[in-house]
Design an enzyme around this catalytic site. Structure first.
Site, PDB file in Angstrom:
ATOM      1  NE  ARG A  38      -2.121  13.234   3.801  1.00 39.07           N
ATOM      2  CZ  ARG A  38      -3.255  11.855   3.928  1.00 39.07           C
ATOM      3  NH1 ARG A  38      -4.369  12.495   4.758  1.00 39.07           N
ATOM      4  NH2 ARG A  38      -3.091  10.916   3.505  1.00 39.07           N
ATOM      5  CE  LYS A 198      -0.516  -9.306   7.245  1.00 33.08           C
ATOM      6  NZ  LYS A 198      -1.821  -8.657   7.687  1.00 33.08           N
ATOM      7  N   GLY A 335       2.267   4.817   2.168  1.00 34.11           N
ATOM      8  CA  GLY A 335       1.893   5.487   3.773  1.00 34.11           C
ATOM      9  C   GLY A 335       3.434   5.696   4.083  1.00 34.11           C
ATOM     10  N   GLY A 358      -3.684   5.215  -0.676  1.00 39.67           N
ATOM     11  CA  GLY A 358      -3.383   4.016  -1.095  1.00 39.67           C
ATOM     12  C   GLY A 358      -4.423   4.686  -2.329  1.00 39.67           C
TER      13      GLY A 358
HETATM   14  P1  ADP Z   1       3.390   1.222   2.451  1.00 37.67           P
HETATM   15  O1  ADP Z   1       2.279   2.261   3.701  1.00 37.67           O
HETATM   16  O2  ADP Z   1       4.829   2.094   1.947  1.00 37.67           O
HETATM   17  O3  ADP Z   1       2.215   1.028   1.525  1.00 37.67           O
HETATM   18  P2  ADP Z   1       3.587  -1.506   4.279  1.00 37.67           P
HETATM   19  O4  ADP Z   1       1.786  -0.582   4.728  1.00 37.67           O
HETATM   20  O5  ADP Z   1       2.999  -2.190   3.348  1.00 37.67           O
HETATM   21  O6  ADP Z   1       3.844   0.270   2.958  1.00 37.67           O
HETATM   22  O7  ADP Z   1       4.221  -1.957   4.685  1.00 37.67           O
HETATM   23  C1  ADP Z   1       4.701  -1.033   5.310  1.00 37.67           C
HETATM   24  C2  ADP Z   1       5.126  -2.163   7.143  1.00 37.67           C
HETATM   25  O8  ADP Z   1       5.667  -2.387   6.382  1.00 37.67           O
HETATM   26  C3  ADP Z   1       6.208  -0.876   8.195  1.00 37.67           C
HETATM   27  O9  ADP Z   1       5.177  -1.273   9.010  1.00 37.67           O
HETATM   28  C4  ADP Z   1       7.141  -1.824   8.097  1.00 37.67           C
HETATM   29  O10 ADP Z   1       7.912  -1.887   9.188  1.00 37.67           O
HETATM   30  C5  ADP Z   1       6.881  -3.139   7.644  1.00 37.67           C
HETATM   31  N1  ADP Z   1       7.961  -4.431   6.987  1.00 37.67           N
HETATM   32  C6  ADP Z   1       8.655  -4.138   5.972  1.00 37.67           C
HETATM   33  N2  ADP Z   1      10.292  -5.331   6.278  1.00 37.67           N
HETATM   34  C7  ADP Z   1       8.957  -6.170   7.240  1.00 37.67           C
HETATM   35  C8  ADP Z   1       9.903  -6.714   7.673  1.00 37.67           C
HETATM   36  N3  ADP Z   1      10.768  -7.679   7.173  1.00 37.67           N
HETATM   37  N4  ADP Z   1       9.313  -7.877   8.904  1.00 37.67           N
HETATM   38  C9  ADP Z   1       8.435  -6.727   9.315  1.00 37.67           C
HETATM   39  N5  ADP Z   1       7.839  -6.468   8.960  1.00 37.67           N
HETATM   40  C10 ADP Z   1       7.798  -5.647   8.327  1.00 37.67           C
HETATM   41 MG    MG Z   2       1.129   0.890   4.586  1.00 39.03          MG
END
Ligand code: ADP
Ligand code: MG
Length: 378
Positions: A38, A198, A335, A358
């Protein structure tokens, strides 16, 4: 929508308040910056202003203090910034107040001062007008390069933009340009790969992308809810039964406009839990990447923090990296997904890796960001 940028600012001899996002990850004992991406990302804006002979005061939040907190001082960040810029970056005792204003007045052309953590003042997050006036005092212009904080209407990201001539920094301008062009004018085929834990945290991202993309590939924990909604036995895997209706609505929306949705066809399990996409799915998704002209990726394909379940995430990152040098546009936002690409050393192979977490997702959702909106259009 194009915002006025520092290209339109004659900065010579001006005192410029530059909002940066220096909320970097740190390690404690001993305190050290774990990742200075950053800080590096803001250097082009800082140097462009210095080269013109501006006097630059950098302003950022750091962590979530509720008041002054020595552990959340930006001193460490000022030191790193100085190393990267190759010039001294003294630390102001605060972001407002007579002593700080005196330091701002004493700046020489090309000089840089780091203001102390703006969140030491609770008025910052309240976008308090009197605090914004204090912050703006003594400056001739305001530049916002803090894309990662642009989704917050705080005094230093929104309030001051109405009190001083306001300009977008080079990083903020690029983030907004690249991310909005994904929605407005993507080169097709446009593939969106969405993962992460999720459905519930990404429902607006899914809704926005299903209306724009030609192909939506879904992986990660959130794919479990889609699989359950379409009749696959996911056993004890992480899922959100109350989101199966949402998942079906996404599938319907895609079907109605002739877009394709790809769900995992095989998975990596630990006992009765799905923790990653399987090998065949990796090939399926990678083949779509190879055929795409635009790829947007958010969300890991599995529990990538554990090497045994990082294969899917790595496969996507490598497939996207292979498009480097072609005409295809590859963008990673989020993230953990950005963290994964950086850990793999593949960030440089992407067209754009968002610094915005975000804020990037909110733009993809089609939302307006207060920090961006407050800058005048050209
Ligand atoms: P980002 O930050 O890239 O937007 P998210 O915050 O939505 O992504 O999700 C990231 C998290 O999702 C990671 O910590 C990862 O471990 C978890 N994750 C992804 N697939 C699974 C899974 N099948 N079971 C449990 N956790 C998962
Ligand atoms: Mg995240």
């Amino acid at each position: 929508m194009a915002k006025r940028t520092i290209a339109a600012l004659d900065a010579k001899g001006k005192r410029v308040l530059v909002r940066v996002d220096f909320n970097v990850p740190v390690e404690t004992d001993p305190p050290r910056i774990a990742d200075d991406t950053r800080i590096r990302a803001a250097l082009p804006t800082i140097n462009a202003l210095r080269d013109q002979g501006a006097m630059v005061a950098l302003c950022s939040h750091f962590g979530r203090p509720t008041g002054p907190d020595r552990k959340l001082s930006l001193a460490l960040v000022a030191k790193r910034t100085a190393e990267l810029l190759g010039v001294p970056v003294p630390m102001a005792p605060d972001c407002v107040g007579p002593e700080t204003k005196q330091q701002i007045r004493s700046l020489k052309p090309g000089g840089v001062l780091m203001l102390e953590n703006v969140r030491f003042h609770p008025e910052e997050e309240k976008n308090d007008p009197a605090f914004a006036r204090e912050l703006a005092a003594g400056f001739d212009a305001y530049v916002n390069d803090a894309f990662g904080a642009a989704h917050r209407a705080h005094a230093s990201t929104e309030g001051v933009a109405h009190l001083l001539p306001a300009y977008a920094g080079l990083l903020l301008e690029k983030e907004v340009r690249v991310l909005t062009s994904l929605l407005d004018s993507p080169a097709r085929p446009f593939l969106a790969i969405i993962g992460g834990a999720k459905v519930s945290s990404k429902i607006d991202v899914l809704k926005s992308l299903v209306a724009k993309a030609d192909v939506l590939a879904i992986g990660g924990g959130m794919a479990n809810t889609f699989l359950a909604a379409t009749g696959t036995d996911i056993k004890a895997s992480l899922s959100e039964p109350d989101r199966e209706t949402d998942a079906r609505a996404i599938l319907d929306a895609a079907w109605k406009r002739g877009a394709e949705v790809l769900l995992p066809v095989d998975m990596r399990w630990s006992g009765d839990k799905i923790l990653d996409i399987g090998e065949e799915t990796e090939y399926l998704f990678a083949a779509q990447v190879a055929d795409a002209m635009t790829v947007f990726w958010n969300g890991p394909m599995g529990l990538f923090e554990q090497p045994a379940y990082a294969h899917g995430t790595e496969a996507i990152a490598r497939a996207m990296a292979q498009l480097s040098g072609s005409a295809a546009v590859t963008v990673v936002g989020g993230g953990e997904s950005v963290q994964a690409v950086e850990q793999l050393g593949l960030a440089g192979k992407m067209t754009h890796v968002s610094t915005g977490g975000g804020a990037a997702l909110e733009l993809i959702e089609g939302k307006r960001l207060p920090g961006v909106e407050a800058i005048p259009n050209v």
